[in-house]
Motif scaffolding. Sequence first.
Motif, PDB file in Angstrom:
ATOM      1  N   ASP A  55      -2.726  -2.720  -5.864  1.00  0.00           N
ATOM      2  CA  ASP A  55      -1.405  -2.847  -5.466  1.00  0.00           C
ATOM      3  C   ASP A  55      -1.403  -3.845  -4.092  1.00  0.00           C
ATOM      4  OD1 ASP A  55       1.290  -1.759  -6.003  1.00  0.00           O
ATOM      5  OD2 ASP A  55       1.163  -1.591  -3.936  1.00  0.00           O
ATOM      6  N   LYS A  59       0.612  -7.563  -3.827  1.00  0.00           N
ATOM      7  CA  LYS A  59       1.442  -7.848  -2.934  1.00  0.00           C
ATOM      8  C   LYS A  59       0.799  -9.008  -1.902  1.00  0.00           C
ATOM      9  CE  LYS A  59       3.671  -3.444  -2.976  1.00  0.00           C
ATOM     10  NZ  LYS A  59       3.574  -2.131  -2.620  1.00  0.00           N
ATOM     11  N   ASN A  65       7.066  -4.754  -6.367  1.00  0.00           N
ATOM     12  CA  ASN A  65       7.105  -3.590  -7.431  1.00  0.00           C
ATOM     13  C   ASN A  65       8.437  -3.164  -8.012  1.00  0.00           C
ATOM     14  OD1 ASN A  65       4.209  -2.982  -7.674  1.00  0.00           O
ATOM     15  ND2 ASN A  65       4.159  -1.535  -6.061  1.00  0.00           N
ATOM     16  N   TYR A  67      10.677  -0.695 -11.465  1.00  0.00           N
ATOM     17  CA  TYR A  67      10.718   0.096 -12.356  1.00  0.00           C
ATOM     18  C   TYR A  67      11.622   0.052 -13.338  1.00  0.00           C
ATOM     19  CZ  TYR A  67       9.416   4.106 -14.980  1.00  0.00           C
ATOM     20  OH  TYR A  67       9.133   4.984 -16.052  1.00  0.00           O
ATOM     21  N   ASN A 135       5.867  -6.449 -10.632  1.00  0.00           N
ATOM     22  CA  ASN A 135       4.851  -5.578 -11.119  1.00  0.00           C
ATOM     23  C   ASN A 135       5.514  -4.158 -11.145  1.00  0.00           C
ATOM     24  OD1 ASN A 135       2.199  -4.603 -11.779  1.00  0.00           O
ATOM     25  ND2 ASN A 135       2.463  -3.404 -10.062  1.00  0.00           N
ATOM     26  N   GLN A 136       4.998  -3.608 -12.455  1.00  0.00           N
ATOM     27  CA  GLN A 136       5.579  -2.044 -12.527  1.00  0.00           C
ATOM     28  C   GLN A 136       4.385  -1.137 -12.737  1.00  0.00           C
ATOM     29  OE1 GLN A 136       8.386  -0.496 -15.153  1.00  0.00           O
ATOM     30  NE2 GLN A 136       7.344  -0.989 -16.732  1.00  0.00           N
ATOM     31  N   TRP A 137       4.198  -0.224 -12.294  1.00  0.00           N
ATOM     32  CA  TRP A 137       3.175   0.958 -12.463  1.00  0.00           C
ATOM     33  C   TRP A 137       3.814   1.737 -13.369  1.00  0.00           C
ATOM     34  CZ3 TRP A 137      -1.721   0.401 -11.065  1.00  0.00           C
ATOM     35  CH2 TRP A 137      -1.941  -0.346  -9.908  1.00  0.00           C
ATOM     36  N   GLN A 159      -0.648  -0.956 -15.002  1.00  0.00           N
ATOM     37  CA  GLN A 159       0.388  -1.607 -14.256  1.00  0.00           C
ATOM     38  C   GLN A 159       0.781  -2.844 -15.313  1.00  0.00           C
ATOM     39  OE1 GLN A 159      -2.520  -4.866 -13.879  1.00  0.00           O
ATOM     40  NE2 GLN A 159      -0.384  -4.885 -13.129  1.00  0.00           N
TER      41      GLN A 159
END
Length: 482
Positions: A55, A59, A65, A67, A135-137, A159
């Motif tokens: 992460d 960054k 990030n 969602y 980005n998404q987790w 991710q």
Amino acid sequence: MADTKALTARATDFSAWYNEVIARAELADYSPVRGCMVIRPNGYAIWEQMQRALDQMFKDTGHENAYFPLFIPQSFMAREAEHVEGFAPEVAVVTHGGGKELEEPLIIRPTSETIIYAMYAKWIQSYRDLPLLINQWANVVRWEMRTRLFLRTTEFLWQEGHTAHATEAEAEEEARRMLGVYRTFMEEWMAMPVLTGLKTDSERFAGALRTYSCEALMQDNKALQAGTSHNLGQNFARAFEVTFQTAAGGLDHVWNTSWGVSTRLVGALIMTHSDDLGLVCPPRLAQYQLVIVPIYKTDQERATVLDASQRLRKELVAAGIRVHVDAREGIKPGAKYYEWEGRGVPLRLEVGPRDVTSNSVMLARRTGGKKEPLPMDGLAGRLTAIIDQFQADLLAAALARREAASLRGASKQQFIAKMENEGGLVYGGFCGRGVCEMEIKEQTKATVRVLPDPEFRSPVAPTQCMWCGRPSVVEAVWAKAY
Ligand SMILES: [Zn+2]
């Protein structure tokens, strides 16, 4: 208390060994739902360390990030022809909600290109909105027939980065940059060497222009695809009408990339470093880098060594080392050693009454060798150096093992023999024809893992296809894979 039965040896049955390492280290368990996995605290701690490191790297390269929803309208998947074809066999579909049949079935995301680019179409109007770097987790679901803990499960955590750019060159640069980020993470944090390069068309992500991959070699000499980065071209931008006003005043489709790594990395970590005693975890990703086991007989000794252990813990934590004191009563030191070995803790300090008197401790390394007495004075500095060396040694050992299992410039016969026997990586000339790839897969079960980047290529470029003898257009790396 952990089971004290010896694990199946790697050399005897690698697959049984893998499952037993996971059980002994309490990393994960099978769930009541077939193909799904419960990640236990010891396994989740490793994933959290991975997440934290990645992460920060995302960054540091300018990503944010966000969602997106778990559900995707079924019609979205159909918009990009290759994408729907690639994923259709493994999607789970929700047809009912709130006791009623849905007007449009919802897909549980197997990956989020479609829903994310549908949103990008709303958010991107002009070249000033680009690049968009998100980005998404998340969790994703792919209905797998044959599953294995961490390596292939119906639901997994990952991710997914999704970016939009004004030009093809920028998208290409981004796809390559993130491949580099993955490689750095895998080498520097996981102590796992990887080959990077391009995938052939048959292994390309459904809907992508180009797929790049990080490939690692496990201890059973099978390759594992550890992370991928895709230049999606304008395929999804056309399907979802993601357009922007160019600086010159025209209208163009954006260029997209996507890239992902998953909890599969935990499986890769296990199969890269662990031994017949259980898990070996690289210190940078270990929940505890060091465990202190107090040794005592009498109550008075107990008070003395516990006090010394806690003092040490504070000092080491202050120096940035992750430490646990195992002060459980009623368990013999030997049983504690055994348990922490199985859990892969890199270092162990034994603190007994005589150590306290002599102002020293006894150090044991998870990877073996003689126990070593260390003075308590200056311990934090010394241990920090030992931890760094431990991490470096793991990478060096994994690299040496991979290179010993690699064969360059192989003939067809050598290749077939290697795939039938010890396995490993074979570098060879490739004519680039799908028919050769197919024949090789049918006869040897090996696939092209990657068309390696220049730094991994053989010093002398091959001239002939290893399989058919036609002129080689590119060097390829072949292996059986997970
Ligand atoms: Zn060929």
